[in-house]
Scaffold this active site. Structure first.
Site, PDB file in Angstrom:
ATOM      1  N   LYS A 149      -1.971  -2.797  -7.330  1.00 53.85           N
ATOM      2  CA  LYS A 149      -2.922  -3.040  -6.306  1.00 53.85           C
ATOM      3  C   LYS A 149      -4.127  -3.053  -7.042  1.00 53.85           C
ATOM      4  O   LYS A 149      -4.324  -2.253  -7.976  1.00 53.85           O
ATOM      5  CB  LYS A 149      -2.811  -2.076  -5.210  1.00 53.85           C
ATOM      6  CG  LYS A 149      -3.969  -2.294  -4.046  1.00 53.85           C
ATOM      7  CD  LYS A 149      -3.969  -0.961  -2.933  1.00 53.85           C
ATOM      8  CE  LYS A 149      -4.849  -1.337  -1.886  1.00 53.85           C
ATOM      9  NZ  LYS A 149      -4.687  -0.484  -0.883  1.00 53.85           N
ATOM     10  N   SER A 151      -4.330  -2.150   3.870  1.00 54.24           N
ATOM     11  CA  SER A 151      -5.072  -2.620   2.958  1.00 54.24           C
ATOM     12  C   SER A 151      -4.198  -3.125   1.608  1.00 54.24           C
ATOM     13  O   SER A 151      -4.570  -4.202   1.002  1.00 54.24           O
ATOM     14  CB  SER A 151      -6.370  -1.873   2.221  1.00 54.24           C
ATOM     15  OG  SER A 151      -5.775  -0.659   1.520  1.00 54.24           O
ATOM     16  N   SER A 183      -2.342   2.472   4.479  1.00 52.68           N
ATOM     17  CA  SER A 183      -2.538   1.154   3.763  1.00 52.68           C
ATOM     18  C   SER A 183      -1.208   0.920   2.876  1.00 52.68           C
ATOM     19  O   SER A 183      -0.908   0.069   2.340  1.00 52.68           O
ATOM     20  CB  SER A 183      -3.490   1.181   2.972  1.00 52.68           C
ATOM     21  OG  SER A 183      -4.815   0.867   3.595  1.00 52.68           O
TER      22      SER A 183
HETATM   23  N1  GLN Z   1      -6.642   0.535   8.036  1.00 53.03           N
HETATM   24  C1  GLN Z   1      -7.400   1.766   7.588  1.00 53.03           C
HETATM   25  C2  GLN Z   1      -8.773   1.457   7.227  1.00 53.03           C
HETATM   26  O1  GLN Z   1      -9.142   0.444   7.519  1.00 53.03           O
HETATM   27  C3  GLN Z   1      -6.511   2.365   6.457  1.00 53.03           C
HETATM   28  C4  GLN Z   1      -6.770   1.749   5.012  1.00 53.03           C
HETATM   29  C5  GLN Z   1      -6.231   2.601   3.941  1.00 53.03           C
HETATM   30  O2  GLN Z   1      -5.384   3.184   4.103  1.00 53.03           O
HETATM   31  N2  GLN Z   1      -6.682   2.129   2.947  1.00 53.03           N
HETATM   32  O3  GLN Z   1      -9.330   2.438   6.707  1.00 53.03           O
END
Ligand code: GLN
Length: 496
Positions: free
Chosen positions: A78, A153, A177
Site C-alpha cells: 500500500k 482505504s 481499511s
Molecule cells: N473508512 C474509515 C475512514 O474513512 C477507515 C479508514 C482506515 O481504516 N484507514 O477513516
C-alpha cells in the site's frame, strides 16, 4: 511455468524453491499482468529494475540452498508504507513524487525474508476513506464489477490480490481499511492487535489506531506474512508493543485442544453481537454471514448471543478521534518541512494556505477542519475528551463480551460494494458504512475478514472475526478451519 498468477503465496514459494519456476520468471510474468490490468487502477508505481534485482537475489539465495516461506515471492505495498526506489505518496498530491530515503519496518522485514516488491498500490488519500474514491490518483475498480468500489482505504491492495496481479499485499487498517476492502473483493485480510506491527515508515493518519496487516487469498498465506511483519520495533516506534514475535502459522490445521479432526473447532464459543445483526445490515449480507456461521457450527463451534451496547457510538467517537489525530499528524505537510509547495504566494501564511489547499484533497481537508475544531480551546472537553471516555467504554464492552465467548463474529460491512460515485458527495453515508469495523479498531483488537459467500449482484461478502488482544493465531486458526471446509476464498471474478 504457465498460470503463475493462479498460485497463492505458499504454492509460489514451493514452486520457486523446487525450481519449477524462478523468482525472476514470476516477477516478470506478474509485472506484465499488472500492466495488462492497468484499467483497475490498483498500482501506482513500478520499478522494474529494482524488482528484478530483488528477484535475482532471491534466486541466488535459493541456488545457495536458502529456503523460506516468502523467499522469491512477489508482494506489493500500500502506498502508505515508505519504500525506497518507489515514490511514496499516501495517495495524495501533497506527496507527489516523494522518494523516501528509508524503508518502513514492515517493508524491510518482508524484503529481508526474501519477498520481492512488485510495486506500490493505490489507496484513499492518507488512508481516509472506505471506497478508494479519495485517491488523488484515480479510483480503483472492483474486479467483481468494475462499476463498483473495491472498498478502502486499502482498495488497491485488495484489488491486486482479487484480480490475481500479485499473491499478497500489505494494507493498513485504522477503522476498517484492511477488513472492508478484503470483504468487498472476496479475499482474506487481518488487522493485528494495535502495536503488533511497527508503524515506523507508515505514513500516519490516526496514530492511536493505525495498524499494518497482510491481505491474501487464504488465512494461511496471511499467517505467513504476518509472522514476518509483526514484532517489536521499540527503538523506532514508541507505540510498538514489546511482545516477542510469534509464528502465526502454528495453529493452522490443528484441531483446538480437546477437539477432533472432524470437528476441529469444538469448544470455540463464537459471540454474535445483536447490534451487528440488526436492521442496519442488508438481508443479503446477513444471509451470507448466517450461512458461514452454520458452517462454523458444523466445525464444532457454538454460537452465543452477546451484546456490544455502545456499537452505535463508535461512529461519532471514531470520527472525532481519527480527525483530531489526523489534523495533528498532517500539520507537517506545510510546503516547507514536507510536501507540495504552491508555485506562487504572497507571504508565509499565504504559502501555507495555498500549498495545503492545493496539496490536500477535499476529504482530507474536511478531516483537518473537523480535527482542528474538536481540539480547539472550548471544544476539547465537549468533543475530544468525551470521545476518549466513550472509547474506553467501548473497549470495556469487548472485555465483558470476551467473558462469554472466545471470538466475536458478524458482518464486515452492512452492504456489498456500492457503485462508484454513489456516495461520493455524502461523507456521512460513507462514515456510516464503517459501523462494524470501528468498534474493534477503537478497542485495539485484532480483526479479520474471511470470504463467506456472495450477496446481491454476485458480489463478495466477508465474515468478520474479532479476537481479544494477541489472539491473532486463534483467529487465523478459526479462519483456516473454515477455509479447509469451504472454497469461497478460491473463487475469482470472471476473467481473472
Ligand atoms: N473508512 C474509515 C475512514 O474513512 C477507515 C479508514 C482506515 O481504516 N484507514 O477513516
Amino acid at each position: 511455468m504457465n498460470d503463475l498468477h493462479r498460485l497463492g503465496v505458499a504454492d509460489l514459494a514451493a514452486a520457486i524453491a523446487e525450481k519449477k519456476t524462478s523468482s525472476v520468471e514470476v516477477a516478470e510474468a506478474l509485472l506484465a499482468r499488472a500492466k495488462q490490468h492497468d484499467h483497475l487502477g490498483a498500482f501506482l508505481a513500478f520499478n522494474e529494475e529494482q524488482t528484478l534485482a530483488q528477484a535475482k537475489a532471491a534466486d541466488a539465495r535459493i541456488a545457495a540452498g536458502g529456503r523460506g516461506p516468502l523467499l522469491g515471492v512477489p508482494l506489493a505495498h500500500k502506498d502508505i508504507f515508505v519504500t525506497r526506489g518507489f515514490p511514496s505518496t499516501a495517495g495524495s498530491k501533497m506527496l507527489a513524487g516523494y522518494q523516501s530515503p528509508f524503508d518502513a519496518t514492515v517493508v524491510s522485514k518482508l524484503a529481508a525474508a526474501g519477498a520481492v516488491t512488485l510495486g506500490k498500490l493505490n489507496c484513499d488519500e492518507f488512508a481516509m476513506g472506505g471506497s478508494n474514491e479519495n485517491s488523488a490518483y484515480g479510483v480503483v475498480r472492483n474486479p467483481w464489477d468494475v462499476e463498483r468500489v473495491p472498498g478502502g482505504s486499502s482498495g488497491g491492495s485488495a484489488v491486486a490480490v482479487a484480480a490475481r496481479l500479485v499473491p499478497a499485499t500489505t494494507g493498513t487498517d485504522t477503522g476498517g481499511s484492511i477488513r472492508q476492502p478484503a470483504s468487498f473483493c472476496g479475499i482474506t485480510g487481518i488487522k493485528p492487535t494495535y502495536g503488533r506491527c511497527s508503524r515506523y515508515g507508515m505514513i500516519a493518519f490516526a496514530s492511536s489506531l493505525d495498524q499494518a496487516g497482510p491481505m491474501a487469498h487464504s488465512a494461511a498465506d496471511c499467517a505467513t506474512l504476518l509472522s514476518v511483519m509483526a514484532g517489536p520495533d521499540i527503538d523506532r516506534d514508541s507505540t510498538s508493543l514489546d511482545h516477542p514475535a510469534e509464528d502465526y502459522t502454528r495453529l493452522l490445521g490443528q484441531p483446538r485442544e480437546g477437539a477432533t479432526a472432524a470437528q476441529p473447532l469444538k469448544g470455540l464459543r463464537i459471540g454474535l453481537p445483536k447490534e451487528f445483526f440488526g436492521e442496519g445490515c442488508a438481508p443479503d449480507v446477513i444471509a451470507a454471514v448466517r450461512a458461514a456461521l452454520d458452517q462454523y457450527e458444523k466445525l464444532g463451534a457454538t454460537l452465543v448471543d452477546i451484546s456490544l451496547p455502545r456499537t452505535e457510538l463508535a461512529i461519532p467517537v471514531y470520527y472525532i478521534i481519527a480527525p483530531a489525530e489526523a489534523s495533528s499528524n498532517l500539520s507537517r505537510f506545510d510546503g516547507v518541512k514536507f510536501g507540495h509547495r504552491a508555485a506562487q504566494y504572497d507571504d508565509l501564511t499565504d504559502m501555507y494556505k495555498k500549498s495545503r489547499s492545493e496539496g490536500f484533497g477535499p476529504e482530507v481537508q474536511r478531516r483537518i477542519m473537523i480535527g482542528t475544531y474538536v481540539l480547539s480551546h472550548g471544544y476539547y472537553d465537549a468533543y475530544y475528551l468525551k470521545a476518549q471516555q466513550i472509547r474506553r467504554l467501548i473497549a470495556q464492552d469487548f472485555q465483558n463480551a470476551f467473558e462469554q465467548c472466545d471470538v466475536i463474529a458478524g458482518p464486515v460491512a452492512p452492504t456489498v460494494p456500492w457503485k462508484i460515485g454513489e456516495k461520493s458527495d455524502d461523507p456521512v453515508a460513507n462514515y456510516l458504512a464503517d459501523i462494524y469495523t470501528l468498534p474493534g479498531s477503537l478497542a485495539g483488537l485484532p480483526g479479520m475478514s474471511v470470504p463467506a459467500g456472495f450477496g446481491e449482484g454476485g458480489l463478495p461478502v466477508g465474515l468478520q472475526l474479532i479476537g481479544n488482544h494477541f489472539k491473532e493465531a486463534e483467529l487465523l486458526q478459526a479462519a483456516d478451519a473454515f477455509q479447509r471446509a469451504t472454497d469461497w476464498h478460491k473463487k475469482s471474478p470472471e476473467g481473472y
